[in-house]
Structures are given as structure tokens and as C-alpha cells.
Design an enzyme around this catalytic site. Structure first.
Site, PDB file in Angstrom:
ATOM      1  N   LYS A  42       0.849  -1.202   0.000  1.00 20.81           N
ATOM      2  CA  LYS A  42       0.000   0.000   0.000  1.00 20.81           C
ATOM      3  C   LYS A  42       0.880   1.246   0.000  1.00 20.81           C
ATOM      4  O   LYS A  42       2.093   1.160   0.232  1.00 20.81           O
ATOM      5  CB  LYS A  42      -0.938  -0.012   1.207  1.00 20.81           C
ATOM      6  CG  LYS A  42      -0.258  -0.095   2.563  1.00 20.81           C
ATOM      7  CD  LYS A  42      -1.299  -0.220   3.666  1.00 20.81           C
ATOM      8  CE  LYS A  42      -0.675  -0.365   5.033  1.00 20.81           C
ATOM      9  NZ  LYS A  42      -1.626  -0.096   6.104  1.00 20.81           N
ATOM     10  N   ARG A 139     -10.043  -0.269  14.896  1.00 22.13           N
ATOM     11  CA  ARG A 139      -9.979   0.503  13.648  1.00 22.13           C
ATOM     12  C   ARG A 139     -11.151   0.117  12.757  1.00 22.13           C
ATOM     13  O   ARG A 139     -12.175   0.776  12.766  1.00 22.13           O
ATOM     14  CB  ARG A 139      -8.614   0.268  12.982  1.00 22.13           C
ATOM     15  CG  ARG A 139      -8.278   1.227  11.891  1.00 22.13           C
ATOM     16  CD  ARG A 139      -6.805   1.216  11.528  1.00 22.13           C
ATOM     17  NE  ARG A 139      -6.302  -0.051  11.001  1.00 22.13           N
ATOM     18  CZ  ARG A 139      -5.052  -0.222  10.546  1.00 22.13           C
ATOM     19  NH1 ARG A 139      -4.193   0.790  10.553  1.00 22.13           N
ATOM     20  NH2 ARG A 139      -4.643  -1.388  10.091  1.00 22.13           N
ATOM     21  N   HIS A 169      -5.826  -7.719  12.920  1.00 21.19           N
ATOM     22  CA  HIS A 169      -4.572  -6.952  12.901  1.00 21.19           C
ATOM     23  C   HIS A 169      -4.182  -6.620  14.333  1.00 21.19           C
ATOM     24  O   HIS A 169      -5.028  -6.210  15.136  1.00 21.19           O
ATOM     25  CB  HIS A 169      -4.789  -5.666  12.091  1.00 21.19           C
ATOM     26  CG  HIS A 169      -3.526  -4.916  11.798  1.00 21.19           C
ATOM     27  ND1 HIS A 169      -2.431  -5.491  11.188  1.00 21.19           N
ATOM     28  CD2 HIS A 169      -3.180  -3.615  12.011  1.00 21.19           C
ATOM     29  CE1 HIS A 169      -1.477  -4.584  11.047  1.00 21.19           C
ATOM     30  NE2 HIS A 169      -1.896  -3.443  11.534  1.00 21.19           N
ATOM     31  N   ARG A 222       0.913 -10.968   6.504  1.00 14.40           N
ATOM     32  CA  ARG A 222       0.924  -9.731   5.708  1.00 14.40           C
ATOM     33  C   ARG A 222       2.165  -8.936   6.118  1.00 14.40           C
ATOM     34  O   ARG A 222       2.203  -8.346   7.197  1.00 14.40           O
ATOM     35  CB  ARG A 222      -0.333  -8.898   5.991  1.00 14.40           C
ATOM     36  CG  ARG A 222      -1.650  -9.655   5.816  1.00 14.40           C
ATOM     37  CD  ARG A 222      -2.826  -8.747   6.112  1.00 14.40           C
ATOM     38  NE  ARG A 222      -2.776  -8.119   7.412  1.00 14.40           N
ATOM     39  CZ  ARG A 222      -3.262  -8.648   8.532  1.00 14.40           C
ATOM     40  NH1 ARG A 222      -3.880  -9.826   8.504  1.00 14.40           N
ATOM     41  NH2 ARG A 222      -3.155  -7.997   9.675  1.00 14.40           N
ATOM     42  N   TYR A 268      16.433  31.182   4.859  1.00 16.74           N
ATOM     43  CA  TYR A 268      15.294  31.928   5.409  1.00 16.74           C
ATOM     44  C   TYR A 268      15.440  32.128   6.909  1.00 16.74           C
ATOM     45  O   TYR A 268      15.848  31.210   7.627  1.00 16.74           O
ATOM     46  CB  TYR A 268      13.991  31.161   5.159  1.00 16.74           C
ATOM     47  CG  TYR A 268      13.501  31.205   3.734  1.00 16.74           C
ATOM     48  CD1 TYR A 268      13.128  32.405   3.151  1.00 16.74           C
ATOM     49  CD2 TYR A 268      13.400  30.041   2.994  1.00 16.74           C
ATOM     50  CE1 TYR A 268      12.668  32.437   1.843  1.00 16.74           C
ATOM     51  CE2 TYR A 268      12.937  30.061   1.690  1.00 16.74           C
ATOM     52  CZ  TYR A 268      12.569  31.269   1.113  1.00 16.74           C
ATOM     53  OH  TYR A 268      12.116  31.300  -0.165  1.00 16.74           O
ATOM     54  N   CYS A 314      14.623  24.841   2.632  1.00 14.98           N
ATOM     55  CA  CYS A 314      13.659  25.561   1.788  1.00 14.98           C
ATOM     56  C   CYS A 314      12.762  24.542   1.083  1.00 14.98           C
ATOM     57  O   CYS A 314      12.908  23.337   1.264  1.00 14.98           O
ATOM     58  CB  CYS A 314      14.374  26.407   0.747  1.00 14.98           C
ATOM     59  SG  CYS A 314      15.694  27.427   1.411  1.00 14.98           S
ATOM     60  N   MET A 315      11.877  25.020   0.242  1.00 17.89           N
ATOM     61  CA  MET A 315      10.954  24.115  -0.447  1.00 17.89           C
ATOM     62  C   MET A 315      11.694  23.149  -1.385  1.00 17.89           C
ATOM     63  O   MET A 315      11.357  21.971  -1.480  1.00 17.89           O
ATOM     64  CB  MET A 315       9.920  24.924  -1.246  1.00 17.89           C
ATOM     65  CG  MET A 315       8.798  24.075  -1.792  1.00 17.89           C
ATOM     66  SD  MET A 315       7.661  24.994  -2.825  1.00 17.89           S
ATOM     67  CE  MET A 315       6.778  25.973  -1.653  1.00 17.89           C
ATOM     68  N   ASP A 316      12.723  23.639  -2.049  1.00 23.20           N
ATOM     69  CA  ASP A 316      13.381  22.836  -3.095  1.00 23.20           C
ATOM     70  C   ASP A 316      14.881  22.666  -2.876  1.00 23.20           C
ATOM     71  O   ASP A 316      15.535  21.988  -3.673  1.00 23.20           O
ATOM     72  CB  ASP A 316      13.204  23.514  -4.467  1.00 23.20           C
ATOM     73  CG  ASP A 316      11.839  24.136  -4.606  1.00 23.20           C
ATOM     74  OD1 ASP A 316      10.854  23.385  -4.507  1.00 23.20           O
ATOM     75  OD2 ASP A 316      11.754  25.371  -4.764  1.00 23.20           O
TER      76      ASP A 316
END
Ligand code: PMH
Length: 401
Positions: A42, A139, A169, A222, A268, A314-316
């Protein structure tokens, strides 16, 4: 392999399928032959890449695959996978026809769901179902024997449904104290005893239970996290029956370096100030790649040595402090090893106050994945670019019309 044509940035993840193969083989070797392994893939195989991971797990002896949502199962079928697939989470009744048509097994835990699902199916359809029992996870799942018997009867009375499995589970399998797990096990066994007949698959174990509790195996397990070479919990580390090999590593490249004088600021907020003249390098990875701002101060590896991330992420992009001048293009490892040094997934998880599961999941699809097979880069998956190109083609078609 022409990686250059498949992604266009200096940051990537490597998915070592040889390690994945070995982990699955070792897990298989650890459990009896007649216990089937469902590889839990998943969330894009915990960020590793669903189809490539699934194919390798199956080739190493996994019997089938387990995902959380129907979309994930469909993605695997569209990727050419014909092995059994089980959706562990809830599926909307209105979508069950799709599952039946694609031979995807679903999870059931409400009788009303069966009533609605039946309306979507035609004569001749066959939908395989696993009943989920909630024995203490709280759950999803049936909690009472009445609910269980009602669902069993409904399935048996309706030929569009096949009762293929039953499962539960565990909430605490990764803890060394077995008290709660044993309680859950007793409840599950009690539920099994209520059934008129046992289905083909009976399963309860995740990785932790598979590795440390032989009485939870039934006839299928699993397995997720251990297949990816990660230990389900820190306390289980000394208990592992065989070494796990990490599958996911994260890499970048120096794209800029400069020597700053003393008392210069970086990034920043100007939160970092050089103490003396320092070499600062920039790497093109940031929080939008899942390299979160909280990782400020975390080490990365350059030339086999640890160097710190300085200033805000930073973002990138983010900056690192180098011991001396380094050339543009120098390889930087953020997760993985260089020479004798190693930055593990657990180290990053600890820095982020979380569990190792979260780390590969949050490395975003903007980071291309390179698959290593037989020690060689074999394939690249770049989810970002593949959708981007399709989008461009669509736009072009529209313009041409
Ligand atoms: N079975 C179910 C129902 C699961 O939800 C999971 C993982 C597994 C098996 C595999 O567990 P493992 O990776 O420990 O082997 N589910 C989750 C979850 O919901 N949050 O973290 C892990």
C-alpha cells in the site's frame, strides 16, 4: 540505462530490489513452507514504487499483495500484475463491480455493506471477500460473534460472494511485551471457532508478529516494513532472527558551493550564521520533496563523512557545511551509506520524532526512483514526469483540434 532522459534533476532515491528480494527470501525461510506471504505494498509500496516492488516480492516467493485502497489495487492490475491482491481497507459498495471484474479481493466488516454491494453485482460475478475482525485494534472490523455469523451467512447465501479469507490486525506486535497481543489472539481464535467452515486464507501477522510470534502465523502473513529492510520498532532490533537490508536510499548532488566569510547568514530567517570562513554547499532537495524543515541540523554524507545541514530547509533546496571546497556534482547521500558511514532510516525517523515507516512514505513523488537490480540501475520511475508528459500531450491534442 539512460537515466538522463528519464529525469532532469540532481536528486533521486535508489530502490535496491536485490535487498528487497533477499529480505523476502529470508522472511519466507523463517516461516513454515505452507504459510503464504502477502507483500503489503500500500501507499506506493511505502514510497518504494508499487509495481517494481510487487514484481520483486512475487519473484522472491510472495504469494500475493495487499493494499489499502481499491485504487492501489487497480494501479497494480494496470501495471500487469496478475497475482492475488487484497484490499485491506474499506471499499465503497458502489465500486465492487470493478473489483470483481479485476479479480481483486475486498475486505468486509459490515452486513449492510454486503446488501449494498450485492446490488452492484450481476449473476455470474464473483467477488472474493476477507472478513476483518477487530480483536482490539479498534480501527475496522467486526467485534461480535453475531456480526461475524451474520456476514458469514450472507456470503454463503449469495453466490456473487466468495468467502476467501478472515483476518485481524495486532496493535502491539512490535512491543516485546506480548500480553495485549495474546489477548487479541485469543479473541481471534474464538471468532474462528464460530465459523461453519474456515476459508482459504486465515491471517493476523504483520512483520513484527511474523518475525517474533510463531503462534500467530495461521496460513498466511501480511508483511510490509520488514520486506523494505526496516525493523518494526527499535526495541525489536536486538531480537531480529536475521539481518534486514534497507531498500530505500536518498541521494543528491552539490549544485553550488561558495566560501562565506565569518558571521554570514544562511537561508530563510537567517537562523544560521557562520562562525568563521566556511564552505557552504547547496543541494536541490527541500521540504516539497518530503525532506522536512525539522531536518535542519541533520547530517548528510559527502565523501564518506558526515556534514550538517545548516540554516532552514527551503521548499526545493537546502544548504550544508562542507569541511573544505568541493566541486559541483559531488554526490551527497541523505539516507544510505558512503564508505564506512551510514545514515539509516531510523536515524532520520528519530530526528523527526517518528517511526521509520513514515520516512519513505513522505519522500514525495517529485523525487524519481531508480531501481537497482543485480547491482545495476535497471529502471527509473518518475511519477511526476509521466503525468506531466501526458498532460502536455492532452494540451497539444486540444490545441490541434
Ligand atoms: N496488515 C495491515 C492491516 C496493515 O494495516 C499493515 C500496515 C500491515 C499488515 C503491514 O504491517 P508491517 O508494515 O508492520 O509489516 N499498516 C500500517 C498502518 O496502518 N500504519 O502503519 C502501518
Amino acid at each position: 540505462m539512460e537515466t538522463q532522459t528519464q529525469f532532469f534533476r540532481d536528486t533521486w532515491a535508489e530502490i535496491n530490489l536485490d535487498h528487497l528480494y533477499e529480505n523476502v527470501k529470508n522472511i519466507k525461510g523463517h516461516i513454515p513452507n505452507d504459510v503464504k506471504v502477502f507483500a503489503v505494498v500500500k501507499a506506493n509500496a511505502y514510497g518504494h514504487g508499487d509495481v517494481q516492488t510487487s514484481l520483486t516480492a512475487l519473484s522472491a516467493g510472495a504469494h500475493g499483495l495487499a493494499v489499502a485502497f481499491l485504487d492501489e489495487a487497480i494501479s497494480l492490475r494496470r501495471g500487469g500484475i496478475i497475482a492475488p491482491i487484497l484490499v485491506l481497507g474499506a471499499t465503497r459498495p458502489k465500486d465492487v463491480k470493478m473489483a470483481a471484474d479485476m479479480d481483486i479481493s475486498l475486505t468486509v466488516f459490515q452486513q449492510e455493506w454486503l446488501v449494498e454491494a450485492e446490488r452492484q453485482l450481476s449473476k455470474g460475478d464473483c467477488l472474493n471477500l476477507h472478513i476483518k475482525c477487530d480483536t482490539g485494534m479498534g480501527r475496522i472490523g467486526v467485534r461480535t460473534t453475531e456480526e461475524l455469523k451474520g456476514i458469514e451467512k450472507y456470503i454463503l447465501d449469495h453466490p456473487q460472494f466468495e468467502m476467501e479469507g478472515i483476518f485481524t490486525h495486532f496493535a502491539t506486535a512490535d512491543e516485546l511485551n506480548d500480553e495485549y497481543l495474546d489477548e487479541q489472539l485469543v479473541r481471534f481464535e474464538h471468532m474462528l471457532a464460530q465459523l461453519d467452515s474456515l476459508p482459504a486464507y486465515i491471517h493476523s501477522s504483520n512483520s513484527a508478529a511474523t518475525l517474533r510470534k510463531t503462534n500467530t502465523l495461521f496460513n498466511a502473513v501480511r508483511v510490509g516494513i520488514a520486506m523494505y529492510g526496516l525493523t518494526p520498532s527499535i526495541e525489536m532490533k536486538p531480537e531480529l532472527p536475521f539481518p534486514l537490508k534497507e531498500v530505500f536510499s536518498l541521494h543528491s548532488t552539490l549544485i553550488h558551493t561558495k566560501e562565506l566569510g565569518a558571521f554570514e547568514k544562511v537561508s530563510y530567517g537567517a537562523t544560521y550564521q557562520t562562525e568563521r570562513a566556511e564552505w557552504i554547499g547547496t543541494i536541490p532537495i527541500g521540504y516539497a520533496d518530503g525532506w522536512l524543515r525539522k531536518l535542519q541540523g541533520q547530517d548528510v554524507l559527502v565523501d564518506g563523512k558526515r556534514v550538517p545541514i545548516v540554516g532552514r530547509i527551503c521548499m526545493d533546496q537546502c544548504m550544508i557545511r562542507l569541511p573544505e571546497s568541493r566541486s559541483i556534482g559531488t554526490h551527497v547521500t541523505l539516507i544510505g551509506s558512503q564508505g564506512e558511514e551510514d545514515i539509516t532510516m531510523d536515524e532520520i525517523a528519530q530526528k523527526l520524532d517518528t517511526i521509520n515507516y513514515e520516512i519513505p512514505c513522505i519522500i514525495s513523488t517529485r523525487v524519481p526512483r531508480i531501481y537497482i537490480r543485480n547491482g545495476e540501475p535497471a529502471e527509473v520511475s518518475n511519477k511526476l514526469l509521466s503525468t506531466g508528459v501526458q498532460g502536455q500531450l492532452k494540451n497539444k491534442e486540444l490545441q490541434d483540434e
